[in-house]
Design a protein around this motif. Structure first.
Motif, mmCIF file in Angstrom:
data_model
loop_
_atom_site.group_PDB
_atom_site.id
_atom_site.type_symbol
_atom_site.label_atom_id
_atom_site.label_comp_id
_atom_site.label_asym_id
_atom_site.label_seq_id
_atom_site.Cartn_x
_atom_site.Cartn_y
_atom_site.Cartn_z
ATOM 1 N N THR A 155 -66.973 48.029 -11.956
ATOM 2 C CA THR A 155 -66.460 46.753 -12.469
ATOM 3 C C THR A 155 -66.976 46.426 -13.866
ATOM 4 O OG1 THR A 155 -68.258 45.564 -11.367
ATOM 5 C CG2 THR A 155 -66.179 45.796 -10.161
ATOM 6 N N LYS A 156 -67.982 47.175 -14.356
ATOM 7 C CA LYS A 156 -68.518 46.926 -15.693
ATOM 8 C C LYS A 156 -67.805 47.761 -16.757
ATOM 9 C CE LYS A 156 -73.135 45.625 -14.079
ATOM 10 N NZ LYS A 156 -74.588 45.898 -14.177
ATOM 11 N N GLN A 157 -66.948 48.670 -16.339
ATOM 12 C CA GLN A 157 -66.244 49.516 -17.297
ATOM 13 C C GLN A 157 -65.229 48.702 -18.086
ATOM 14 O OE1 GLN A 157 -64.149 52.768 -15.526
ATOM 15 N NE2 GLN A 157 -63.329 53.535 -17.464
ATOM 16 N N ARG A 158 -65.201 48.910 -19.391
ATOM 17 C CA ARG A 158 -64.287 48.183 -20.268
ATOM 18 C C ARG A 158 -62.951 48.917 -20.328
ATOM 19 N NH1 ARG A 158 -65.338 46.950 -26.722
ATOM 20 N NH2 ARG A 158 -63.292 46.090 -27.178
ATOM 21 N N LEU A 159 -61.863 48.188 -20.096
ATOM 22 C CA LEU A 159 -60.526 48.774 -20.130
ATOM 23 C C LEU A 159 -59.878 48.528 -21.492
ATOM 24 C CD1 LEU A 159 -59.116 47.753 -16.626
ATOM 25 C CD2 LEU A 159 -60.512 49.733 -17.241
ATOM 26 N N GLU A 160 -59.015 49.463 -21.891
ATOM 27 C CA GLU A 160 -58.302 49.337 -23.157
ATOM 28 C C GLU A 160 -56.891 48.808 -22.932
ATOM 29 O OE1 GLU A 160 -58.265 52.940 -25.347
ATOM 30 O OE2 GLU A 160 -60.401 53.333 -25.097
ATOM 31 N N LEU A 161 -56.416 48.031 -23.917
ATOM 32 C CA LEU A 161 -55.037 47.563 -23.873
ATOM 33 C C LEU A 161 -54.137 48.587 -24.543
ATOM 34 C CD1 LEU A 161 -54.914 43.744 -24.671
ATOM 35 C CD2 LEU A 161 -54.556 44.900 -22.509
ATOM 36 N N LYS A 162 -53.021 48.885 -23.893
ATOM 37 C CA LYS A 162 -52.040 49.807 -24.441
ATOM 38 C C LYS A 162 -50.680 49.118 -24.450
ATOM 39 C CE LYS A 162 -54.792 53.310 -25.066
ATOM 40 N NZ LYS A 162 -55.076 53.823 -26.426
ATOM 41 N N GLU A 163 -49.761 49.692 -25.223
ATOM 42 C CA GLU A 163 -48.421 49.103 -25.324
ATOM 43 C C GLU A 163 -47.376 50.196 -25.207
ATOM 44 O OE1 GLU A 163 -46.134 45.741 -28.030
ATOM 45 O OE2 GLU A 163 -48.185 46.373 -28.487
ATOM 46 N N HIS A 164 -46.309 49.899 -24.443
ATOM 47 C CA HIS A 164 -45.244 50.868 -24.218
ATOM 48 C C HIS A 164 -43.917 50.129 -24.259
ATOM 49 C CE1 HIS A 164 -42.675 53.731 -22.025
ATOM 50 N NE2 HIS A 164 -43.518 54.647 -22.453
ATOM 51 N N PRO A 165 -42.855 50.769 -24.765
ATOM 52 C CA PRO A 165 -41.560 50.059 -24.864
ATOM 53 C C PRO A 165 -41.036 49.553 -23.527
ATOM 54 C CG PRO A 165 -41.524 52.072 -26.165
ATOM 55 C CD PRO A 165 -42.810 52.100 -25.398
ATOM 56 N N GLU A 166 -41.292 50.287 -22.430
ATOM 57 C CA GLU A 166 -40.740 49.887 -21.133
ATOM 58 C C GLU A 166 -41.631 48.871 -20.407
ATOM 59 O OE1 GLU A 166 -37.837 50.379 -19.867
ATOM 60 O OE2 GLU A 166 -37.149 51.554 -21.575
ATOM 61 N N PRO A 167 -42.853 49.255 -19.992
ATOM 62 C CA PRO A 167 -43.672 48.277 -19.260
ATOM 63 C C PRO A 167 -44.299 47.214 -20.140
ATOM 64 C CG PRO A 167 -44.876 50.333 -19.487
ATOM 65 C CD PRO A 167 -43.510 50.575 -20.069
ATOM 66 N N GLY A 168 -44.313 47.419 -21.471
ATOM 67 C CA GLY A 168 -44.912 46.441 -22.370
ATOM 68 C C GLY A 168 -46.402 46.655 -22.501
ATOM 69 N N VAL A 169 -47.163 45.561 -22.645
ATOM 70 C CA VAL A 169 -48.613 45.641 -22.792
ATOM 71 C C VAL A 169 -49.257 45.765 -21.405
ATOM 72 C CG1 VAL A 169 -50.676 44.456 -23.662
ATOM 73 C CG2 VAL A 169 -48.512 44.264 -24.896
ATOM 74 N N TYR A 170 -50.201 46.688 -21.271
ATOM 75 C CA TYR A 170 -50.853 46.897 -19.983
ATOM 76 C C TYR A 170 -52.290 47.341 -20.211
ATOM 77 C CZ TYR A 170 -50.137 51.888 -20.854
ATOM 78 O OH TYR A 170 -50.158 53.143 -21.406
ATOM 79 N N ALA A 171 -53.111 47.179 -19.190
ATOM 80 C CA ALA A 171 -54.507 47.623 -19.231
ATOM 81 C C ALA A 171 -54.577 49.043 -18.683
ATOM 82 C CB ALA A 171 -55.390 46.682 -18.421
ATOM 83 N N ARG A 172 -55.015 49.950 -19.507
ATOM 84 C CA ARG A 172 -55.061 51.352 -19.102
ATOM 85 C C ARG A 172 -56.106 51.551 -17.997
ATOM 86 N NH1 ARG A 172 -56.515 56.415 -23.134
ATOM 87 N NH2 ARG A 172 -56.143 58.088 -21.632
ATOM 88 N N ASP A 173 -55.753 52.352 -17.003
ATOM 89 C CA ASP A 173 -56.629 52.709 -15.876
ATOM 90 C C ASP A 173 -56.920 51.532 -14.949
ATOM 91 O OD1 ASP A 173 -56.800 55.325 -16.846
ATOM 92 O OD2 ASP A 173 -58.541 54.844 -18.103
#
Length: 531
Positions: A155-173
């Motif tokens: 739960t301490k791991q930092r997630l990155e924000l990614k962007e894709h044309p279909e799903p839009g903005v999402y948190a990777r992993d």
């Protein structure tokens, strides 16, 4: 369908024991018939109450059940039909956000929006015919502009924000967890809730200093009379943000000060509607669910208020933010036949496995067990390789080249835009002087309303006599006087609006100065820490 505005409702709670002990008075009143809310500044008898109009107003004796049925039910029902929906609370710490979203088990009428949404979704699933469902849940936290998976192994791991044309903005992993019932949803949420960042403040001893987003991902496969499958996907975001009050109210110092500045930056971006544009990249709280603020989502904002006059500034700020949020327009649409629907992948995998079973059953009986095992291993290996390639292609497709702006750039941009807006307001205040026009108008009407005259022949002027009867003169006089009275009343209204506008400018200048001090203090603290 066409565009629709973000729906905004407000709710205020009763005075709590602390406010009663301080002798606080009620600063809020509501007109539920007109959906209006009025807030009166304490110790200011000559200043009129400020008025706001929303999509719904709920006061102390109205239950969460009523709020859900009137405001949230249509939104959640839309999710079961393939729309995206977002419900989020907003307000200072201790104003009743968690009470509205989470609720209490007793009395049942005060159960929160979240457990009611769980029940609503699974009741709709049970009633659906010729439809298969896949329900998954995710739970993340935004803490100091860092994203954490509250249901992940770390739960301490930092997630990155990614962007894709279909799903839009999402948190990777970000982990997804399949759920089959209301009980499983509640268990998953309880597990994530225990991992949230909570710190004591002066406002609330159990105050959450982070934003959390619990999402339900719903995929549906309906089979029509011709045997054709139709896929739809809906998503429900349930957002519980941190308090919106300023640091001076919370007594925040050090790390808490840095948190509070990040929180206010996020919430300011969330409801900043000066130009009907939401600065998504100013904050992860706005960038992550940006579809909810101007995109393909139906959105409901529940603004929660404390009615105490001691919290006047915080309540007024909440009402202003909520009023700005009404200007944001979304374009919701049904998500039909989504390309990355997991339900489709499962169905295709089932078909492949059935084909494997059928081919194995069709093998001649004289084939030896060893050759059959070798064939199975070959088929299994081929299947695993193809599946691995598909997953790799899927992951690569979701990668994006979008980069996050640096926090200091976002902070500077927000500061510059607010400073520019304040300068424009101040300059326009200096240019406007409507009372001069009305004084000139008044003088012209005073001259026009005098008795009609003509030349006397001796250079002077005398009243016209004989051509108009006394009754006609009286009627003309009365009509002129009535028009003068009407114009006078209009003048008083305009002067009242001018006074209210001047008071609003003064309040905004004070609020801007307070926020400016907060940002400068936080910047200095960050610089000192890095040095």
């Amino acid at each position: 369908m066409g565009s629709e505005s973000v729906k905004v409702v407000v709710r205020y709670r009763p005075l709590n024991d602390k406010e009663k002990a301080l002798g606080s008075k009620m600063a809020l009143t509501m007109d539920p018939q007109r959906c209006q809310c009025f807030i009166k500044k304490p110790a200011s008898a000559d200043e009129p109450p400020k008025q706001f109009t929303f999509d719904g107003t709920y006061f102390t004796d109205q239950t969460t059940e009523r709020i859900y049925n009137e405001s949230a039910y249509p939104l959640v029902e839309g999710v079961t039909e393939g729309y995206n929906g977002t419900i989020f609370a907003y307000g200072q710490t201790g104003s009743g956000k968690s009470f509205t979203m989470q609720g209490v088990s007793e009395p049942p009428a005060q159960r929160g929006v979240i457990p009611r949404a769980f029940e609503h979704i699974f009741e709709s699933i049970q009633c659906a015919e010729n439809t298969k469902f896949l329900v998954r849940a995710s739970y993340l936290e935004i803490y100091n502009e860092e994203i954490r998976d509250l249901l992940g192994n770390d739960t301490k791991q930092r997630l990155e924000l990614k962007e894709h044309p279909e799903p839009g903005v999402y948190a990777r992993d970000l982990s997804m967890h399949t759920v089959h019932s209301v009980a499983e949803c509640e268990t998953v949420m309880e597990r994530g809730w225990r991992n949230r960042a909570v710190a004591c403040t002066l406002m609330n001893k159990d105050s959450s200093r982070s934003h959390s987003i619990f999402s339900i991902h719903l995929e549906m496969c309906r089979t029509d009379a011709a045997g054709q499958d139709h896929l739809r996907a809906g998503k429900l975001n349930l957002v519980d943000p941190a308090g919106s009050e300023r640091q001076s109210k919370t007594g925040a110092t050090g790390e808490r000060l840095r948190e509070a500045t990040k929180i206010n930056l996020s919430l300011s971006a969330l409801a900043d509607g000066r130009s009907k544009y939401v600065p998504y990249r100013d904050s992860k709280l706005t960038r992550l669910p940006q579809d909810s603020l101007g995109g393909n989502t139906r959105t409901l904002m529940a603004a929660c208020l404390s009615p105490a006059d001691s919290n006047y500034e915080e309540s007024l700020s909440t009402l202003r933010y909520a009023n700005r949020a009404k200007s944001i327009r979304n374009r919701p649409r049904i998500n039909e036949d989504p390309k990355d629907a997991l339900l489709r992948e499962y169905q295709e995998e089932i078909k492949k496995l059935r084909a494997l079973v059928a081919s194995a059953a069709a093998l001649p009986s004289e084939v030896s067990r060893s050759s059959a095992d070798g064939e199975k291993e070959k088929i299994q290996k081929d299947y695993e390789e193809r599946l691995a390639r598909l997953r790799a292609d899927f992951s690569a497709e979701r990668e994006s080249k979008a980069k996050l702006q640096e926090d200091i750039a976002a902070l500077r941009s927000s500061y510059d835009s607010k400073l520019s807006a304040l300068e424009k307001v101040t300059s326009s205040r200096g240019r406007s002087a409507p009372t001069n026009g009305f004084r000139g108008w008044s003088r012209r009407w005073s001259a026009a309303s005098g008795p009609a005259t003509k030349n006397s022949g001796r250079g002077g002027r005398r009243p016209i006599r004989g051509k108009l009867g006394s009754s006609k003169l009286l009627s003309v006089h009365d009509s002129v006087q009535e028009e003068v009275r009407a114009k006078g009343q209009m003048l008083l209204k305009v002067q009242g609006k001018l006074k209210a506008a001047k008071l609003e400018i003064r309040d905004l200048q004070t609020e801007f100065e307070e926020e400016r001090k907060d940002y400068l203090a936080a910047t200095a603290t960050t610089a000192a820490r890095s040095a």
